[in-house]
Scaffold this motif. Sequence first.
Motif, PDB file in Angstrom:
ATOM      1  N   LEU A  24       0.818  -1.213   0.000  1.00  0.00           N
ATOM      2  CA  LEU A  24       0.000   0.000   0.000  1.00  0.00           C
ATOM      3  C   LEU A  24       0.854   1.265   0.000  1.00  0.00           C
ATOM      4  CD1 LEU A  24      -2.072  -2.190   0.895  1.00  0.00           C
ATOM      5  CD2 LEU A  24      -3.082  -0.475   2.403  1.00  0.00           C
ATOM      6  N   ALA A  25       2.145   1.103   0.288  1.00  0.00           N
ATOM      7  CA  ALA A  25       3.013   2.274   0.455  1.00  0.00           C
ATOM      8  C   ALA A  25       3.208   3.048  -0.838  1.00  0.00           C
ATOM      9  CB  ALA A  25       4.360   1.835   1.016  1.00  0.00           C
ATOM     10  N   ASP A  26       2.995   2.390  -1.981  1.00  0.00           N
ATOM     11  CA  ASP A  26       3.226   3.063  -3.273  1.00  0.00           C
ATOM     12  C   ASP A  26       2.051   3.938  -3.707  1.00  0.00           C
ATOM     13  OD1 ASP A  26       5.724   1.894  -3.493  1.00  0.00           O
ATOM     14  OD2 ASP A  26       4.949   0.130  -4.534  1.00  0.00           O
ATOM     15  N   PHE A  27       0.930   3.868  -3.002  1.00  0.00           N
ATOM     16  CA  PHE A  27      -0.232   4.672  -3.365  1.00  0.00           C
ATOM     17  C   PHE A  27      -0.100   6.080  -2.781  1.00  0.00           C
ATOM     18  CE2 PHE A  27      -1.794   0.380  -3.843  1.00  0.00           C
ATOM     19  CZ  PHE A  27      -2.632   0.456  -4.951  1.00  0.00           C
ATOM     20  N   LYS A  28      -0.518   7.066  -3.556  1.00  0.00           N
ATOM     21  CA  LYS A  28      -0.487   8.439  -3.071  1.00  0.00           C
ATOM     22  C   LYS A  28      -1.684   8.749  -2.181  1.00  0.00           C
ATOM     23  CE  LYS A  28       2.157  10.377  -6.914  1.00  0.00           C
ATOM     24  NZ  LYS A  28       2.166  11.392  -8.013  1.00  0.00           N
ATOM     25  N   SER A  29      -2.820   8.109  -2.471  1.00  0.00           N
ATOM     26  CA  SER A  29      -4.037   8.421  -1.722  1.00  0.00           C
ATOM     27  C   SER A  29      -4.922   7.195  -1.656  1.00  0.00           C
ATOM     28  CB  SER A  29      -4.782   9.582  -2.392  1.00  0.00           C
ATOM     29  OG  SER A  29      -5.946   9.915  -1.679  1.00  0.00           O
ATOM     30  N   LEU A  30      -5.483   6.922  -0.474  1.00  0.00           N
ATOM     31  CA  LEU A  30      -6.316   5.745  -0.261  1.00  0.00           C
ATOM     32  C   LEU A  30      -7.583   6.140   0.487  1.00  0.00           C
ATOM     33  CD1 LEU A  30      -3.525   3.360   1.078  1.00  0.00           C
ATOM     34  CD2 LEU A  30      -4.640   3.125  -1.148  1.00  0.00           C
ATOM     35  N   VAL A  31      -8.680   5.491   0.146  1.00  0.00           N
ATOM     36  CA  VAL A  31      -9.901   5.549   0.948  1.00  0.00           C
ATOM     37  C   VAL A  31      -9.983   4.258   1.742  1.00  0.00           C
ATOM     38  CG1 VAL A  31     -12.406   5.256   0.779  1.00  0.00           C
ATOM     39  CG2 VAL A  31     -11.304   7.161  -0.382  1.00  0.00           C
ATOM     40  N   VAL A  32     -10.247   4.360   3.029  1.00  0.00           N
ATOM     41  CA  VAL A  32     -10.446   3.171   3.856  1.00  0.00           C
ATOM     42  C   VAL A  32     -11.894   3.164   4.328  1.00  0.00           C
ATOM     43  CG1 VAL A  32      -9.497   4.401   5.862  1.00  0.00           C
ATOM     44  CG2 VAL A  32      -9.720   1.920   5.923  1.00  0.00           C
ATOM     45  N   ALA A  33     -12.587   2.051   4.075  1.00  0.00           N
ATOM     46  CA  ALA A  33     -13.998   1.922   4.446  1.00  0.00           C
ATOM     47  C   ALA A  33     -14.087   1.517   5.919  1.00  0.00           C
ATOM     48  CB  ALA A  33     -14.676   0.879   3.567  1.00  0.00           C
ATOM     49  N   PRO A  58       1.071   7.725   2.218  1.00  0.00           N
ATOM     50  CA  PRO A  58      -0.133   7.902   1.403  1.00  0.00           C
ATOM     51  C   PRO A  58      -1.188   8.652   2.200  1.00  0.00           C
ATOM     52  CG  PRO A  58       0.052   5.623   2.154  1.00  0.00           C
ATOM     53  CD  PRO A  58       1.310   6.318   2.589  1.00  0.00           C
ATOM     54  N   ALA A  59      -1.904   9.541   1.544  1.00  0.00           N
ATOM     55  CA  ALA A  59      -3.018  10.222   2.203  1.00  0.00           C
ATOM     56  C   ALA A  59      -4.123   9.217   2.475  1.00  0.00           C
ATOM     57  CB  ALA A  59      -3.524  11.358   1.325  1.00  0.00           C
ATOM     58  N   LEU A  60      -4.735   9.320   3.654  1.00  0.00           N
ATOM     59  CA  LEU A  60      -5.836   8.425   4.019  1.00  0.00           C
ATOM     60  C   LEU A  60      -7.107   9.241   4.224  1.00  0.00           C
ATOM     61  CD1 LEU A  60      -4.587   5.830   6.684  1.00  0.00           C
ATOM     62  CD2 LEU A  60      -5.009   5.459   4.256  1.00  0.00           C
ATOM     63  N   LEU A  61      -8.205   8.729   3.682  1.00  0.00           N
ATOM     64  CA  LEU A  61      -9.528   9.277   3.959  1.00  0.00           C
ATOM     65  C   LEU A  61     -10.410   8.138   4.428  1.00  0.00           C
ATOM     66  CD1 LEU A  61     -11.756  11.470   3.864  1.00  0.00           C
ATOM     67  CD2 LEU A  61     -12.170  10.775   1.480  1.00  0.00           C
ATOM     68  N   ALA A  62     -10.896   8.204   5.655  1.00  0.00           N
ATOM     69  CA  ALA A  62     -11.835   7.202   6.165  1.00  0.00           C
ATOM     70  C   ALA A  62     -13.249   7.583   5.732  1.00  0.00           C
ATOM     71  CB  ALA A  62     -11.741   7.113   7.680  1.00  0.00           C
ATOM     72  N   VAL A  63     -13.990   6.617   5.223  1.00  0.00           N
ATOM     73  CA  VAL A  63     -15.357   6.868   4.761  1.00  0.00           C
ATOM     74  C   VAL A  63     -16.300   5.881   5.447  1.00  0.00           C
ATOM     75  CG1 VAL A  63     -16.928   6.901   2.790  1.00  0.00           C
ATOM     76  CG2 VAL A  63     -14.580   7.746   2.524  1.00  0.00           C
ATOM     77  N   THR A  64     -17.337   6.416   6.062  1.00  0.00           N
ATOM     78  CA  THR A  64     -18.377   5.601   6.691  1.00  0.00           C
ATOM     79  C   THR A  64     -19.671   5.772   5.919  1.00  0.00           C
ATOM     80  OG1 THR A  64     -17.375   5.887   8.870  1.00  0.00           O
ATOM     81  CG2 THR A  64     -19.677   5.180   8.812  1.00  0.00           C
ATOM     82  N   VAL A  65     -20.284   4.657   5.559  1.00  0.00           N
ATOM     83  CA  VAL A  65     -21.549   4.678   4.826  1.00  0.00           C
ATOM     84  C   VAL A  65     -22.693   4.441   5.809  1.00  0.00           C
ATOM     85  CG1 VAL A  65     -22.932   3.610   3.010  1.00  0.00           C
ATOM     86  CG2 VAL A  65     -20.447   3.837   2.712  1.00  0.00           C
ATOM     87  N   ASP A  66     -23.590   5.389   5.881  1.00  0.00           N
ATOM     88  CA  ASP A  66     -24.824   5.228   6.664  1.00  0.00           C
ATOM     89  C   ASP A  66     -25.926   4.848   5.681  1.00  0.00           C
ATOM     90  OD1 ASP A  66     -27.091   5.366   8.179  1.00  0.00           O
ATOM     91  OD2 ASP A  66     -26.821   7.439   8.838  1.00  0.00           O
ATOM     92  N   HIS A  67     -26.360   3.591   5.756  1.00  0.00           N
ATOM     93  CA  HIS A  67     -27.366   3.096   4.815  1.00  0.00           C
ATOM     94  C   HIS A  67     -28.776   3.583   5.138  1.00  0.00           C
ATOM     95  CE1 HIS A  67     -24.089   0.103   4.277  1.00  0.00           C
ATOM     96  NE2 HIS A  67     -24.495   0.133   3.025  1.00  0.00           N
ATOM     97  N   LYS A  68     -28.936   4.255   6.258  1.00  0.00           N
ATOM     98  CA  LYS A  68     -30.259   4.720   6.694  1.00  0.00           C
ATOM     99  C   LYS A  68     -31.237   3.558   6.874  1.00  0.00           C
ATOM    100  CE  LYS A  68     -29.336   9.162   6.630  1.00  0.00           C
ATOM    101  NZ  LYS A  68     -29.330   9.979   7.859  1.00  0.00           N
ATOM    102  N   LEU A  69     -30.699   2.416   7.286  1.00  0.00           N
ATOM    103  CA  LEU A  69     -31.537   1.253   7.551  1.00  0.00           C
ATOM    104  C   LEU A  69     -31.821   1.097   9.047  1.00  0.00           C
ATOM    105  CD1 LEU A  69     -29.825  -1.310   5.137  1.00  0.00           C
ATOM    106  CD2 LEU A  69     -32.083  -0.260   4.850  1.00  0.00           C
ATOM    107  N   ARG A  70     -30.950   1.691   9.889  1.00  0.00           N
ATOM    108  CA  ARG A  70     -31.131   1.641  11.341  1.00  0.00           C
ATOM    109  C   ARG A  70     -30.934   3.052  11.904  1.00  0.00           C
ATOM    110  NH1 ARG A  70     -27.311  -0.490  14.065  1.00  0.00           N
ATOM    111  NH2 ARG A  70     -25.718  -0.434  12.421  1.00  0.00           N
ATOM    112  N   PRO A  71     -31.809   3.510  12.783  1.00  0.00           N
ATOM    113  CA  PRO A  71     -31.672   4.882  13.303  1.00  0.00           C
ATOM    114  C   PRO A  71     -30.379   5.104  14.068  1.00  0.00           C
ATOM    115  CG  PRO A  71     -33.396   3.661  14.471  1.00  0.00           C
ATOM    116  CD  PRO A  71     -33.024   2.843  13.278  1.00  0.00           C
ATOM    117  N   GLU A  72     -29.860   4.045  14.720  1.00  0.00           N
ATOM    118  CA  GLU A  72     -28.642   4.211  15.514  1.00  0.00           C
ATOM    119  C   GLU A  72     -27.379   4.303  14.650  1.00  0.00           C
ATOM    120  OE1 GLU A  72     -29.962  -0.182  15.982  1.00  0.00           O
ATOM    121  OE2 GLU A  72     -30.827   1.798  15.565  1.00  0.00           O
ATOM    122  N   ALA A  73     -27.508   4.033  13.347  1.00  0.00           N
ATOM    123  CA  ALA A  73     -26.328   4.058  12.473  1.00  0.00           C
ATOM    124  C   ALA A  73     -25.705   5.449  12.404  1.00  0.00           C
ATOM    125  CB  ALA A  73     -26.707   3.583  11.075  1.00  0.00           C
TER     126      ALA A  73
END
Length: 439
Positions: A24-33, A58-73
């Motif tokens: 992964l070290a060769d990537f300039k930018s990564l998204v982590v789920a 590498p730059a890291l961006l964490a992304v969280t997906v809220d599916h809107k299936l549970r109110p507590e999400a």
Amino acid sequence: MPTASDRAHSPIGPDEAEVLFADLADFKSLVVAVSGGADSLALLVLLAEWRRSLDNKPALLAVTVDHKLRPEAADEALVVRQVCDDLGIPHRIVTWDEPKPSSNVQAKARTARYNLLEQAACESGASAIVLAHHLDDQAETFLYRLARGSGVYGLAGMSRVRTDTEPMLLRPLLEVPKARLEATLRAKALSWVEDPSNLDPHYERVRIRQSMAMLGELGLTAEKLADTARRLGRARSALDAWVARFFREKCEMHPAGPVRLPRGALSELPEEVGLRLLARVIRLVGGGDYTPRLNKIERLYTKVIDLSFASGGATLAGVRVHLRRTDAFLFRELGRNPPDALSLPETGVGHWDNRFLFETRKVPAGSVIQPLGVGGFAAFGLQPPQEWPKSAFASAPLVVIPGQMPYIPVVDEPGGVISGLRGPSCPTCVVKLLHTGLS
């Protein structure tokens, strides 16, 4: 002396993380789920620690997906944000705001999650998405596909690196047991979220997961199942190299998306290679997330290689197969689910219909990308490409800019579009295929 059981439940240390993440070290930018579950949270923490040890990070961006299936999400996503703040990692929450399906919810939510992750990666300039799939997931995938009668390709499970998507998908933890990820978080005094749907036996994957303990008593442990998938993966890679070479040397892909297959040469391939070729071309042409089920491919393949069918065709997974005596033409059909028209940003990049990448510069408001449509050639005074079915281009991308000639991606520049406009002051929208081969 540590036992095998001890090692299977031990935290992952910095030296091991360095090996897991080396490529992964060769990537300039990564998204982590990051969902907030143990798997993805451990991935995030390990990546953050590993990244601190590098000179060229590498730059890291964490992304969280809220599916809107549970109110507590929504609250769970905020917990992830706090962890990211503590680690110094930028974080983005994206939501699945579309109407929710009444059936097959998990599969459709998974597709939505990947689409949202891809969009976030594209917007941030990341060339890969890092996912937290682990050894237990691989074993479950093997059993899930075995229950569906999958062949070599399905049983080979998930790949550590998947390059046939844009952006790439990376799974650095694929050989790590889930228990070790949980142990890693416990060692750092971090808690995680438990999604109740992961315990709901209405879902087939949950039932398979719950059967793993019994199978382990029979010797079918997660480790052995994952090892079998890995060995089948070697066979898959060898066959895919054959498939890619055949496609490169014998087939033709038009810049607008359709593909021409030579039926005679296809019929001379070993059946397993021919089936895989047909499956991958259907996914390539249709922009699908997965290849169709093997039994459906087998039925279609039998017809395609039977040269007594000199005309006619079939439709599978949104792809029309148009047969002529010597060739089979495959193209994205308009059908009941045509590609949607998409408003274009003034300047930016994005995807259309999972098949094309567009890049805009100074386009005015109201510009869209849409299917060329039936009768599109006549509407714009153009001649269709010779030796291709005219219908093969109905779902080709058409870029409409108010007050300007539309961009038609079948006329001029290979892989791109032509509008008749030239010069740095002109609005432009370049459109090209995301994938032009079977790598």
